[in-house]
Design an enzyme around this catalytic site. Structure first.
Site, PDB file in Angstrom:
ATOM      1  CB  CYS A  86      -0.939  -0.006   1.208  1.00 14.12           C
ATOM      2  SG  CYS A  86      -0.175  -0.601   2.730  1.00 14.12           S
ATOM      3  CG  HIS A 145      -1.002   4.023   4.269  1.00  9.97           C
ATOM      4  ND1 HIS A 145      -1.674   3.717   5.422  1.00  9.97           N
ATOM      5  CD2 HIS A 145      -0.515   2.846   3.796  1.00  9.97           C
ATOM      6  CE1 HIS A 145      -1.606   2.408   5.633  1.00  9.97           C
ATOM      7  NE2 HIS A 145      -0.911   1.856   4.664  1.00  9.97           N
TER       8      HIS A 145
END
Lengths: 335, 335
Positions: free
Chosen positions: A129, A241
């Site tokens: 990710c 994130h």
């Protein structure tokens, strides 16, 4: 044409998001098979408003399946991905099991979709990710001038560690609101109101997560000599994130050049006022549930002339995992 | 000897912590005067278990006072600090008003206590919270080999923005736990479950906070040529700032050299296993309410040989503000 799609790990946070994304993007699926461990078999998941019963992921389940999206951890992928590929399915694997295999392409569609064509093992790996969102933002810069060095500090969401971690953050948030000491089960210490480095150890004093950022960035950009200097940190954020990145290329760049390149880059939403405006930067909370990689705080470094800072935010479950995997499938089956 | 001590801004988060630290460290105070704005006059604060009534900070209040700790914002300091100094008091100012004045020393006792001796204006400036903890960790490294470049990403606590900001984080945490949309008053967007850059604008696309890290680090270390590359980020943590720092010196250093230097450095607690261990790094939550600057994750950079990464955590209200100010007073009055 329409296809039979299987999702292995369908009850996890990423697996559920894969089902969401397949439905939202109207992937031409004539059938969707939600698969999981024996333990989860019999439970229900939602696809396109319909309840589907989860079945156990066994090799024979892959008969007649066109594409299998795996997100059930490395050991399941190591065992079952070759079984699915042997039965003719295209495997798109979200675990780290196959990512650095020379015979497995590591693909971010905006960056290197062409690499997916050469898949001798029938397996395509979906990157980590934190790497995906970074390379989506770096590729247009790498095209301006070859990147030599990337320094990245991450601010990673709890959901990157899975469903139980996300629940732990929620439970600890309630504990804090009630004035209770947060109960710790999944993380090595409280994550609510705290910062953690909870990933497995890698080498040389680095975490595995940090080394993924190094190795995967080089492989996806096809540039094995790029220097990557990572620090990975978990923050008490549910989803999305964020990354503070400093990039130095062969040539000196200006913020204007980088803004221009990113303003038309696929998958990127430029969220930059051209100067610093409090609160105008990309933020993880509003990014959650959305598809783009948001980029802001573009500015020249104060010490390295022509080096550029970026602040990169994306939903780690969508672009960082499920969406990227479905985009790979689209690139193979619908283009 | 014992002294008359005034605290201006005694009802703020830092002012209250100044009173705590003065009591805890048994600063030889024969009298403590809590002062604040007219609005807060008449309210009570606690010093050493006793209730003290807050009085309005007016120039005549500084008559007969030996040391005045200011933490009431820049405009109050600009107006009243010279008034206090003119009456013979030593002023230790926690605002940014005087920090970059050539006639005002900027002091972190572990780094440059001697600078406090030369104070032509009678004023000593207390540095910004994010700078203090960084220079405490950098000084022993600078002594090994002159620092050339520091790249720093911060993870800063809500309390750095004051009492109302801390309350907003707490209120929003309760909102989130109850499934409500967080109410926004102080920050430009929700801070709970989010990341913000909420400081005032500086120049060149940087926030004021980021430029403080550049200018104050150079002044405190007495090294105007050090390159500093800052990104400042607010995280949903109540108290303690954290910093991911990459430092490159004139000479190549090893992690062992840096660990050895930091293991005996004043004000530093080395929290480093010599390798990466999940959860073994310094964390803001347990650091809150404590005095040291915690340093961990010491490792060589993967791209710049001999450059070193550090993870630096300290209570922003104590070492980042109140404790540092009281330590300056101790250095002047009790050594």
């Amino acid at each position: 044409m329409s296809y039979v799609v299987a999702v292995v790990g369908a009850t996890g946070v990423v697996g559920r998001e894969m089902l969401n994304v397949l439905a939202q993007r109207k992937f031409p699926a004539k059938r969707v098979l939600p698969l999981a461990s024996k333990r989860s078999a019999g439970s229900e998941v939602t696809f396109n408003g319909q309840k589907l019963t989860v079945e156990e992921a066994t090799p024979d389940r892959f008969e007649g399946v066109d594409v299998v999206l795996f997100s059930a951890g490395g050991s399941v992928s190591r065992e079952l991905a070759p079984q699915a590929a042997a039965r003719g399915a295209v495997v798109i694997d979200n675990s780290s099991a196959w990512r650095m295999d020379d015979e497995v392409p590591l693909v971010v569609p905006e960056v290197n979709m062409a690499a997916a064509k050469d898949r001798p093992k029938g397996i395509i790996a979906n990157p980590n990710c934190s790497t995906i969102q970074m390379v989506v933002a770096l590729k247009p810069i790498h095209d301006l001038s070859p990147i030599e060095h990337v320094i990245v500090s991450t601010y990673q969401a709890a959901s990157g560690k899975g469903h139980a971690a996300l629940e732990e953050l929620e439970r600890q948030t309630a504990d804090m609101a009630a004035g209770r000491e947060p109960e710790v089960k999944v993380f090595p210490a409280p994550i609510a109101g705290n910062l953690l480095m909870d990933w497995k150890p890698g080498e040389g004093g680095y975490s595995e997560e940090e080394l993924k950022l190094v190795n995967e960035t080089r492989k996806i950009l096809g540039a094995p000599d790029i220097g990557v200097s990572p620090t990975c940190v978990r923050v008490p954020v549910a989803t999305s994130h964020s990354e503070a990145v400093l990039v130095r290329c062969k040539d000196k760049l200006t913020p204007e050049q980088v803004r221009k390149a990113l303003s038309t880059a696929p998958g990127v939403v430029l969220q930059d006022e051209g100067t610093y405006v409090p609160g105008a930067h990309p933020q993880p909370r509003p990014a959650a549930g959305t598809d783009p990689v948001f980029v802001g705080r573009i500015r020249e470094d104060l010490a390295l002339p022509g080096a550029i800072h970026l602040w990169i935010v994306a939903d780690n479950l969508r672009k960082g995992a499920a969406l990227n995997a479905v985009q790979i499938a689209e690139g193979i089956f619908t283009r």
